[in-house]
Enzyme design. Structure first.
Site, PDB file in Angstrom:
ATOM      1  CB  CYS A 102     -29.355  44.496 -51.097  1.00  0.00           C
ATOM      2  SG  CYS A 102     -28.210  43.238 -51.727  1.00  0.00           S
ATOM      3  CG  LEU A 108     -22.360  49.895 -42.534  1.00  0.00           C
ATOM      4  CD1 LEU A 108     -22.573  48.418 -42.843  1.00  0.00           C
ATOM      5  CD2 LEU A 108     -21.460  50.524 -43.577  1.00  0.00           C
ATOM      6  N   GLY A 154     -32.267  55.610 -45.283  1.00  0.00           N
ATOM      7  CA  GLY A 154     -33.572  55.167 -44.812  1.00  0.00           C
ATOM      8  C   GLY A 154     -33.782  55.476 -43.343  1.00  0.00           C
ATOM      9  CB  SER A 173     -29.459  53.080 -41.506  1.00  0.00           C
ATOM     10  OG  SER A 173     -29.878  54.014 -42.486  1.00  0.00           O
ATOM     11  N   GLY A 217     -28.764  49.406 -39.257  1.00  0.00           N
ATOM     12  CA  GLY A 217     -30.174  49.433 -38.879  1.00  0.00           C
ATOM     13  C   GLY A 217     -30.867  48.096 -38.986  1.00  0.00           C
ATOM     14  CB  CYS A 275     -25.220  42.066 -49.585  1.00  0.00           C
ATOM     15  SG  CYS A 275     -24.812  43.829 -49.494  1.00  0.00           S
ATOM     16  CB  SER A 285     -29.405  52.770 -46.393  1.00  0.00           C
ATOM     17  OG  SER A 285     -30.550  52.899 -45.550  1.00  0.00           O
ATOM     18  CG  LEU A 307     -21.124  50.523 -47.407  1.00  0.00           C
ATOM     19  CD1 LEU A 307     -21.150  49.025 -47.131  1.00  0.00           C
ATOM     20  CD2 LEU A 307     -19.726  51.090 -47.212  1.00  0.00           C
TER      21      LEU A 307
END
Length: 487
Positions: free
Chosen positions: A277, A82, A86, A89, A200, A176, A84, A108
């Site tokens: 989030c 996964l 950032g 991750s 991450g 989440c 993001s 996602l």
């Protein structure tokens, strides 16, 4: 121009098409079926040397201890990662790749990310996805974009809204992780041959050996105790936990930043995301107002019953809150809420010694090991996401209303106990699991005077007149004091 990836995985294609939001349904906790533990993928090719930590043709050494939490000893595995956009991750993805695993990255798209025009003039996820794509292009790893907006609404957002309507304070990040990232997404890729899902998160999962596959997987504190995110992962089921890898669990944040620069990642200087989030740049008050609305109520001083002002609805406030009250003579703190009558009680004495809380009950218990803690066992616990722990003693009880509950006795007081939040329990560095705070019910809970309770029950509150103007005497300078200062 952003390249939107079309999935090559047939099972994910339905999730790539935007569907209209469904009506909110009662949230259900994702419970994956028990799956046989697989230490290696049966479809994985023979092991190959780990690629360099930078990019093609860039030789950057990755020390062995940096890939320990990336299960380097079990390579090659098929890992769904996964991302993001950032730094965290991205470094996690790079370490897994460096450890020799076959990685596919997944981004996602969830709540608000396709309805952004209601709030922003530009797309809130566009930049995130651009960075994620750039990192994947550098490493030559495929990136899949997965839509989970409906699932997020049904299983997270609608639950959050209902909890605030009931006066409780839920934690969307815990939900989440449990219901979306490692719930709905894990179920979507269940039959695609991936051995693990990775992210991450700062946490460490210890999986059983191949010879002892019946043993549970364990969740431990990360090496970086300040960034540690076991609090947000504490309500996962054992079947979810045993499918996870967290490559950053053995690394501190400053080292992650150093690695990002060493690896030449395109997002190496990007700031960490903050806040809830799913909100992105939306203020929490805007989210609450949009989905619950406003209903004017009164603010009363808990000790006197004095009418101090008005508020927009009790759901905008949580126990211990100081900001946003807009009352003179403070600081004021929210100490109780009357949900039925839409009244908020405040006090300037929230931290006085005779009003502290040290006992509360926890329900909806979840343990990674079925036995959970022992009765009257001394543990450590967190009542919010922070580096701080409380020493505590837990006692097991069974109630008709809430089933099995824990009565938690803290060794020191805490004023921030809010119903709906999670309490997470630890034995040394081992996270045992968590539960939801039901209430604070010892004799030292914050008292509300009878006059305040009577006023709260009044049907017609217009008779109260104008709010009482409270002056903070500590800020009044007497004439003789002015004379002394002048001298």
């Amino acid at each position: 121009m952003l390249r939107v990836v079309v999935s090559t995985l047939p099972a994910l294609r339905p999730l790539l098409r935007r569907r209209p939001l469904l009506n909110p349904k009662p949230p259900t906790r994702s419970r994956l079926p028990q799956r046989t533990f697989r230490a290696l993928s049966s479809s994985a090719p023979p092991a190959t040397p780990a690629p360099s930590a930078a990019g093609v043709g860039e030789a950057v050494e990755v020390e062995e201890h940096l890939t320990r939490c990336a299960a380097a000893g079990r390579a090659p595995l098929r890992v769904a990662v996964l991302v993001s956009g950032g730094v965290d991750s991205s470094v996690a993805l790079r370490l897994l790749h460096a450890a020799g695993h076959r990685c596919t990255a997944f981004y996602l798209k969830i709540w608000f990310q396709e309805d952004f025009r209601n709030f922003w003039s530009e797309c809130p996820w566009d930049e995130d996805l651009k960075y994620a794509q750039a990192v994947c292009d550098k490493i030559d790893v495929p990136l899949e974009v997965v839509h989970l907006s409906d699932e997020y609404w049904n299983h997270v957002v609608s639950h959050i809204i209902n909890e605030y309507r009931c006066g409780r304070t839920p934690n969307p990040d815990v939900l989440c992780n449990t219901r979306i990232k490692f719930g709905a997404f894990l179920e979507a890729i269940e039959n695609l041959g991936f051995d693990y899902i990775a992210s991450g998160h700062y946490a460490h999962v210890v999986h059983p050996s191949v010879e002892n596959t019946d043993a549970p997987s364990l969740l431990q504190l990360s090496k970086d105790k300040i960034k540690d995110q076991t609090y947000f992962l504490s309500h996962l089921s054992q079947s979810q936990l045993r499918r996870l890898l967290f490559p950053l669990g053995c690394i501190k944040k400053d080292e992650v930043r150093r690695l990002a620069a060493q690896m030449g990642l395109p997002n190496q200087g990007r700031k960490d995301s903050q806040g809830i989030c799913f909100l992105g740049k939306v203020k929490f008050s805007e989210f609450v107002e949009r989905h619950i609305g406003e209903m004017e109520g009164i603010i009363l001083e808990a000790e006197s019953g004095d009418y101090l002002g008005n508020h927009r609805g009790f759901w905008f406030y949580t126990i211990g809150q100081r900001q946003g009250l807009r009352l003179a003579g403070g600081p004021w703190y929210v100490v109780e809420k009357d949900v039925q009558n839409n009244v908020v009680f405040v006090s300037r004495n929230y931290y006085s010694l005779d009003k502290r809380r040290c006992t509360f009950r926890v329900g909806s218990l979840n343990w990674f090991d079925d036995s959970g803690p022992g009765n009257s066992e001394r543990l450590k616990c967190k009542v919010r996401h922070s580096p701080e722990f409380h020493d505590c003693t837990v006692t097991k009880e069974h109630t008709e209303e809430n089933g099995d509950v824990l009565v938690v006795h803290l060794s020191e007081d805490d004023q921030g106990l809010a119903a709906g939040q999670f309490a997470v329990f630890y034995r040394e560095d081992l996270c045992l699991g968590s539960g939801i705070i039901l209430d604070s019910w010892d004799e030292m809970s914050f008292p509300v005077c009878s006059r305040a309770l009577e006023i709260a029950r009044l049907e017609d509150k217009s008779s109260l007149g104008k709010p009482v103007r409270i002056i903070n005497l500590e800020h009044i300078v007497k004439p003789e004091q002015e004379a002394i200062k002048a001298a």
